[in-house]
Design an enzyme around this catalytic site. Structure first.
Site, PDB file in Angstrom:
ATOM      1  N   SER A   1      46.137  34.625  39.349  1.00 43.63           N
ATOM      2  CA  SER A   1      46.137  34.987  40.772  1.00 43.63           C
ATOM      3  C   SER A   1      44.887  35.765  41.180  1.00 43.63           C
ATOM      4  CB  SER A   1      47.415  35.766  41.083  1.00 43.63           C
ATOM      5  OG  SER A   1      47.530  35.996  42.451  1.00 43.63           O
TER       6      SER A   1
ATOM      7  N   ASP B   1      47.292  31.448  47.035  1.00 38.47           N
ATOM      8  CA  ASP B   1      48.628  31.593  47.635  1.00 38.47           C
ATOM      9  C   ASP B   1      48.607  32.678  48.711  1.00 38.47           C
ATOM     10  OD1 ASP B   1      48.419  33.708  45.827  1.00 38.47           O
ATOM     11  OD2 ASP B   1      50.484  33.553  45.116  1.00 38.47           O
TER      12      ASP B   1
ATOM     13  N   ASP C   1      44.216  31.990  43.268  1.00 35.85           N
ATOM     14  CA  ASP C   1      45.045  30.779  43.187  1.00 35.85           C
ATOM     15  C   ASP C   1      45.503  30.306  44.566  1.00 35.85           C
ATOM     16  OD1 ASP C   1      46.783  32.961  43.475  1.00 35.85           O
ATOM     17  OD2 ASP C   1      48.407  31.946  42.406  1.00 35.85           O
TER      18      ASP C   1
HETATM   19 MG    MG Z   1      47.820  34.723  44.084  1.00 32.89          MG
END
Ligand code: MG
Length: 453
Positions: free
Chosen positions: A96, A243, A241
């Site tokens: 992440s 998100d 990543d």
């Molecule tokens: Mg993330």
């Protein structure tokens, strides 16, 4: 590493090739595959260690008789989207927002939701007993590649916003992909939405040469400067990543994640005449204020996007979110999704024909202070218990859904151990910055006091 300590709030995250080496990854994936079986999707981010770990995972899954589909390099939510629609489980190789030396493994169930604690324990048991269910040679299934999910994910994102309104607004967008997985989706998405696009750090690179993958204000100074310099309508940044999405308004101001959440909440509650909002105990009071005004209801879980996602699934919620800029749209992906978060904010700007700074100004205003302090994993529990004991003797109202949340006259403060790093986090919120800062300092002092003993 002791038993029951493999999984943090969402999967395993460690320095690559220290604990997280190919043997570890293969055995863990074989353990997961033994429980899930059948067809598993695998994908990952741009980190230099991702191919090594991903191929170990694929070997582990194949060894226990799973059919494996390699989705390549793509955002975490794109793997979650694919798993929900086509697979029995998914594995994402990513750390992440962590620095480049880290990597991690996230497991998702057939809905694309991070696996439950029961399942974590089941996987750990197989792992520690070195007992994944290996199949005989003739039961080993095939490995496939699939590179079509990225386009489908982009198209499905666009279907969930007012494409024509966004195109008509011709927004000037500076996009900072941070050399992460968003390089493969975000530029194409915003181009399809008719934005005038300028990109930054759009070359995938696991050493993250342009900036640290965590989209916090100090790491986004180049983006802020470019938004101002170019007179853009908005700056958009993703984490490693993709998100999470963070916004910079047209004046170059960093928009805190909970403001974005509040903005999207207000807009979606208005459009749907109310609905259920799921968030965590660390999120702003503004979320509650807006819900009250627009016929919404709020449920707060412990911190962790998979807990928010599971609650959204179980309770059929409208929108979920966290204070760090991770929004969850349960009709699309049961996890934080940067692509739809960004598109939704562009849609709001386009339909309201209002600059982002003004949309943010119209929201209920609270001030937050976020601090963190190092603390070894093995003393976290004891430190937390001592803090809880001390504050309960002081007569404050306390919520222990996650860590300890203390309600004081001037606002609230939450003190909680991180599930992924050896640190304590301390968030405070108040009607004034000064009070928020004082409360956060008080929290840090409490942690320092007990970790020092
Ligand atoms: Mg993330």
């Amino acid at each position: 590493m002791s038993k029951r300590r493999l999984f943090g709030t969402f999967g395993v995250r460690r320095v690559a090739n220290e604990v997280l080496d190919p043997e570890f990854a293969s055995l863990l994936a074989g353990s997961f595959g033994s429980l899930v079986g059948r067809r598993i999707a695998v994908g990952g981010d741009t980190r230099t260690s991702t191919p090594m770990i991903k191929h170990a995972i694929i070997a582990g899954l194949l060894s226990v008789g799973c059919e494996v589909v390699d989705l390549g390099i793509l955002p975490t939510p794109a793997v979650q989207y694919a798993t929900r629609n086509y697979f029995d489980g998914g594995i994402i190789v990513t750390a992440s927002h962590n620095p480049p030396k880290y990597n991690g493994i996230k497991f998702v169930d057939e809905f694309g939701i991070g696996i439950s604690e029961d399942m974590d324990i089941g996987v750990e048991e197989l792992y520690f007993n070195k007992n994944p269910k290996r199949v005989s040679w003739d039961k080993i299934k095939k490995l496939y590649d699939n590179d079509t999910i990225i386009d489908e994910y982009i198209d499905e994102t666009i279907k969930r916003v007012d494409e024509e309104a966004i195109k008509k607004a011709k927004l000037k967008v500076v996009l900072d992909c941070g050399s992460g997985a968003g390089c493969f989706t975000a530029p194409y998405l915003f181009e399809k939405l008719g934005c005038e696009l300028i990109t930054l750090n759009a070359q995938p690179d696991g050493s993250f040469p342009g900036r640290d993958p965590e989209p916090i204000e100090e790491n986004l100074q180049d983006l802020i400067a470019m938004v101002k310099e170019l007179g853009a309508d908005v700056g958009i940044a993703h984490d490693g990543d993709a998100d999470r999405t963070i916004f910079i308004d047209e004046t170059g101001s960093f928009v805190p994640g909970d403001k974005t959440f509040a903005l999207v909440e207000k807009y979606m509650l208005k459009a749907n005449n109310g609905g259920l909002i799921v968030t965590t105990v660390a999120t702003s009071t503004a979320i509650y204020d807006i819900a009250e005004e627009y016929n919404g209801e709020v449920i707060a879980t412990a911190v962790g996007d998979l807990l928010v996602a599971r609650k959204l699934h179980d309770e059929d919620g409208l929108l979920g979110g966290e204070e760090n800029g991770g929004l969850i749209f349960p009709d699309f992906v049961y996890g934080r999704d940067a692509a739809l978060s960004a598109s939704k904010v562009l849609e709001i700007m386009a339909i309201e024909k209002t600059p982002l700074s003004k949309l943010i100004d119209e929201l209920p205003s609270y001030f937050t202070e976020k601090m963190k302090v190092q603390c070894d994993d093995d003393i976290k529990e004891e430190v937390l218990r001592k803090i809880s004991d001390e504050v309960s003797t002081l007569g404050f109202k306390v919520d222990t859904t996650d860590g300890v949340k203390i309600f004081k006259d001037e606002g609230w403060i939450i003190i909680r151990p991180s599930g992924t790093e050896p640190i304590f986090r301390c968030f405070a919120e108040s009607k004034s910055q000064k009070d928020a800062k004082e409360m956060a300092n008080w929290g840090i002092a409490l942690i320092e006091k007990y970790k020092g003993e």
